[in-house]
Scaffold this motif. Structure first.
Motif, PDB file in Angstrom:
ATOM      1  N   UNK A  46      27.287  21.291   6.219  1.00 29.66           N
ATOM      2  CA  UNK A  46      26.938  19.891   6.472  1.00 29.66           C
ATOM      3  C   UNK A  46      28.129  18.971   6.173  1.00 29.66           C
ATOM      4  N   UNK A  47      28.802  19.221   5.052  1.00 36.79           N
ATOM      5  CA  UNK A  47      29.973  18.410   4.713  1.00 36.79           C
ATOM      6  C   UNK A  47      31.068  18.584   5.761  1.00 36.79           C
ATOM      7  N   UNK A  48      31.271  19.818   6.201  1.00 33.23           N
ATOM      8  CA  UNK A  48      32.290  20.097   7.221  1.00 33.23           C
ATOM      9  C   UNK A  48      31.972  19.343   8.517  1.00 33.23           C
ATOM     10  N   UNK A  49      30.693  19.375   8.935  1.00 30.71           N
ATOM     11  CA  UNK A  49      30.295  18.704  10.176  1.00 30.71           C
ATOM     12  C   UNK A  49      30.494  17.191  10.059  1.00 30.71           C
ATOM     13  N   UNK A  50      30.111  16.615   8.923  1.00 30.07           N
ATOM     14  CA  UNK A  50      30.320  15.176   8.716  1.00 30.07           C
ATOM     15  C   UNK A  50      31.815  14.832   8.763  1.00 30.07           C
ATOM     16  N   UNK A  69      37.197  20.736  -5.392  1.00 27.41           N
ATOM     17  CA  UNK A  69      37.901  19.447  -5.411  1.00 27.41           C
ATOM     18  C   UNK A  69      38.718  19.199  -4.141  1.00 27.41           C
ATOM     19  N   UNK A  70      39.266  20.245  -3.558  1.00 22.98           N
ATOM     20  CA  UNK A  70      40.102  20.041  -2.371  1.00 22.98           C
ATOM     21  C   UNK A  70      39.279  19.723  -1.129  1.00 22.98           C
ATOM     22  N   UNK A  71      38.076  20.252  -1.052  1.00 22.78           N
ATOM     23  CA  UNK A  71      37.192  19.851   0.038  1.00 22.78           C
ATOM     24  C   UNK A  71      36.864  18.372  -0.100  1.00 22.78           C
ATOM     25  N   UNK A  72      36.563  17.951  -1.313  1.00 19.90           N
ATOM     26  CA  UNK A  72      36.269  16.540  -1.567  1.00 19.90           C
ATOM     27  C   UNK A  72      37.509  15.682  -1.305  1.00 19.90           C
ATOM     28  N   UNK A 109      41.846  26.387   4.533  1.00 21.55           N
ATOM     29  CA  UNK A 109      43.215  26.868   4.328  1.00 21.55           C
ATOM     30  C   UNK A 109      44.254  25.984   5.021  1.00 21.55           C
ATOM     31  N   UNK A 110      43.854  25.280   6.080  1.00 20.31           N
ATOM     32  CA  UNK A 110      44.804  24.408   6.779  1.00 20.31           C
ATOM     33  C   UNK A 110      45.211  23.210   5.920  1.00 20.31           C
ATOM     34  N   UNK A 111      44.373  22.871   4.931  1.00 24.67           N
ATOM     35  CA  UNK A 111      44.617  21.676   4.112  1.00 24.67           C
ATOM     36  C   UNK A 111      45.596  22.013   3.001  1.00 24.67           C
ATOM     37  N   UNK A 112      46.791  22.377   3.421  1.00 25.59           N
ATOM     38  CA  UNK A 112      47.885  22.692   2.506  1.00 25.59           C
ATOM     39  C   UNK A 112      48.609  21.395   2.136  1.00 25.59           C
ATOM     40  N   UNK A 113      49.570  21.458   1.201  1.00 26.56           N
ATOM     41  CA  UNK A 113      50.298  20.230   0.838  1.00 26.56           C
ATOM     42  C   UNK A 113      50.904  19.503   2.038  1.00 26.56           C
ATOM     43  N   UNK A 114      51.354  20.263   3.041  1.00 32.47           N
ATOM     44  CA  UNK A 114      51.905  19.626   4.228  1.00 32.47           C
ATOM     45  C   UNK A 114      50.883  18.794   4.976  1.00 32.47           C
ATOM     46  N   UNK A 140      32.121   9.313   4.035  1.00 30.48           N
ATOM     47  CA  UNK A 140      31.391   9.083   2.794  1.00 30.48           C
ATOM     48  C   UNK A 140      30.143   9.970   2.721  1.00 30.48           C
ATOM     49  N   UNK A 141      29.512  10.217   3.875  1.00 28.08           N
ATOM     50  CA  UNK A 141      28.393  11.159   3.902  1.00 28.08           C
ATOM     51  C   UNK A 141      28.833  12.555   3.508  1.00 28.08           C
ATOM     52  N   UNK A 142      30.008  12.956   3.990  1.00 31.14           N
ATOM     53  CA  UNK A 142      30.554  14.263   3.628  1.00 31.14           C
ATOM     54  C   UNK A 142      30.826  14.343   2.130  1.00 31.14           C
ATOM     55  N   UNK A 143      31.340  13.258   1.558  1.00 33.52           N
ATOM     56  CA  UNK A 143      31.619  13.242   0.122  1.00 33.52           C
ATOM     57  C   UNK A 143      30.336  13.398  -0.688  1.00 33.52           C
TER      58      UNK A 143
END
Length: 438
Positions: A232-236, A269-272, A316-321, A257-260
């Motif tokens: 659900x968070x991913x879809x939002x 924490x990184x998803x958030x 995994x795509x949400x790396x520092x870059x 904000x709905x995803x949060x």
């Protein structure tokens, strides 16, 4: 270039809906969902998708909607005014995906023949629906999602979109026609929702916003039915990204904000952090620098907490870059071009050799920001623009082609600079010969 041709309105479909059936777009969408449910199809059609069809933003609907529209109207897609696509890529069974040692012959086969799209769901190709569905089918859907993301990161969406659609249709066949336990149903529905998001992402990257919105809506419905808060968070989050891309900042902020709200209790924490960065993108598009900075600070603070066992694989795509890149996009929307250029440079550097498509996009951002900053640096812009062309044709993405179009527009004002003039000539040659066609 075909990717930038102005959409042609579909007057035939509009006439059928408005004059023959005498339905509003909302009523037409509701009827499609009703007929789809009766046919055993899981769809989430909306008035916005109908508008995209009628305005010509979507040349031809997905296969599931083609079946429903034919059942509903008794007409073929051509008779309804749609433009049929060229023959699509097939989903071919194989022993496994390419490894790091894939050679040039295999890579060319993937890019141009589609033989490397190895989703390999057992029912792909219209075979008879299964009886009992169990762990192996759920695992096959999850594997398809993993392979789609892996190939998309390296090559872009163009070679993958049809394969994803076929795999999704197979997964829906299992849900509608298979026999399974309630435990398996929840897992299969979640996996199918994740596949719907992957297919939606490929549609978004291919410039098919209407299809993407429908697929994300299907994923959101699957998440709620399966009681899967991560999905659900991913879809939002995806709906937020799509809303921003379509110029609807308030919707982007609300979805983020709905995803949060959903992700807050997942232990990642990184998803958030990602969802705060999605919110920052919405605020930046609205021009609210203070709210943007607040969301960016929150995103960095959460990211600094490090990875967690609860991080979903797709993150995994949400790396520092990517963190740096998303901030640079927000800075650009706020008109902070120097900071945006520096952020894009950092994003490309931090990505290293990974995520080719995203590196290409952020390199294009470097070129644009150098061209439009208060004190333009046309030579630096031309240098970055040249690096973007080097990604073609191996990376094929409508967004990349649009970024190149934007780079050309930004550099046009500096066309008297020799390096810029040379790049513009190279760009025109490349696009005229179809070198970057998605």
């Amino acid at each position: 270039m075909a990717d930038h041709i102005k959409p042609v309105p579909n007057t035939r479909l509009r006439a059928v809906r408005d004059l023959e059936l005498q339905m509003s777009r909302r009523e037409f969408a509701k009827e499609i969902n009703t007929i789809g449910a009766a046919m055993g199809e899981n769809v989430a059609c909306s008035s916005r998708l109908i508008a995209d069809w009628e305005d010509g933003n979507v040349g031809c609907p997905r296969a599931v909607y083609q079946r429903i529209l034919t059942k509903m109207t008794g007409r073929s897609m051509v008779e309804l005014g749609f433009r049929l696509p060229a023959p699509a890529l097939s989903v071919l069974p194989a022993s496994g995906p390419y490894g790091p040692e894939e050679d040039d012959v295999e890579r060319r086969a993937f890019l141009f023949d589609g033989a490397g799209v190895l989703l390999a769901l057992p029912l792909a190709g219209g075979q008879q629906a299964p009886g009992k569905v169990g762990a192996s089918e759920v695992r096959a859907v999850k594997t398809a999602v993993t392979k789609l993301y892996a190939k998309d990161h390296d090559h872009g969406s163009a070679p993958l979109r049809q394969a994803a659609s076929e795999a999704l249709h197979t997964a829906y066949q299992w849900l509608q026609s298979g026999t399974y336990t309630s435990r398996t149903e929840a897992k299969l529905r979640s996996a199918t929702g994740a596949l719907s998001i992957a297919a939606g992402w490929l549609s978004y990257d291919s410039g098919r916003a209407g299809d993407a919105h429908s697929l994300y809506g299907e994923a959101l419905a699957a998440a709620r039915i399966a009681d899967d808060p991560e999905l659900e968070a991913h879809a939002f989050g995806c709906l937020s990204l799509l809303a921003k891309a379509q110029g609807r900042p308030r919707e982007a902020i609300a979805a983020a904000q709905g995803a949060q709200t959903v992700a807050r209790h997942l232990g990642s924490p990184r998803l958030l952090s990602l969802m705060h960065m999605r919110e920052a993108g919405g605020w930046a598009l609205m021009g609210d620098a203070a709210a943007t900075d607040k969301a960016i600070v929150a995103a960095h603070t959460l990211y600094a907490k490090g990875p967690a066992d609860a991080d979903p694989p797709w993150l995994s795509f949400y790396a520092p870059g990517e963190l740096a890149g998303l901030e640079c996009l927000a800075r650009a929307d706020l008109g902070q071009h120097e900071r945006a250029a520096a952020g894009a440079e950092q994003a490309v550097l931090l990505h290293g050799d990974a995520f080719a498509r995203n590196r290409a996009l952020y390199t294009a951002d470097i070129a644009i920001q150098h061209a439009v900053r208060d004190r333009p640096e046309p030579e630096a812009a031309a240098d970055a623009a040249g690096r973007v062309l080097a990604f073609l044709p191996e990376v094929r993405s409508d967004r990349l082609l649009q970024s190149l179009h934007n780079v050309a527009g930004a550099l046009q004002r500096h066309s008297r600079v020799p390096a810029v003039a040379d790049w513009i000539e190279e760009y025109r040659t490349t696009t005229a010969t179809g070198g970057g066609r998605a």
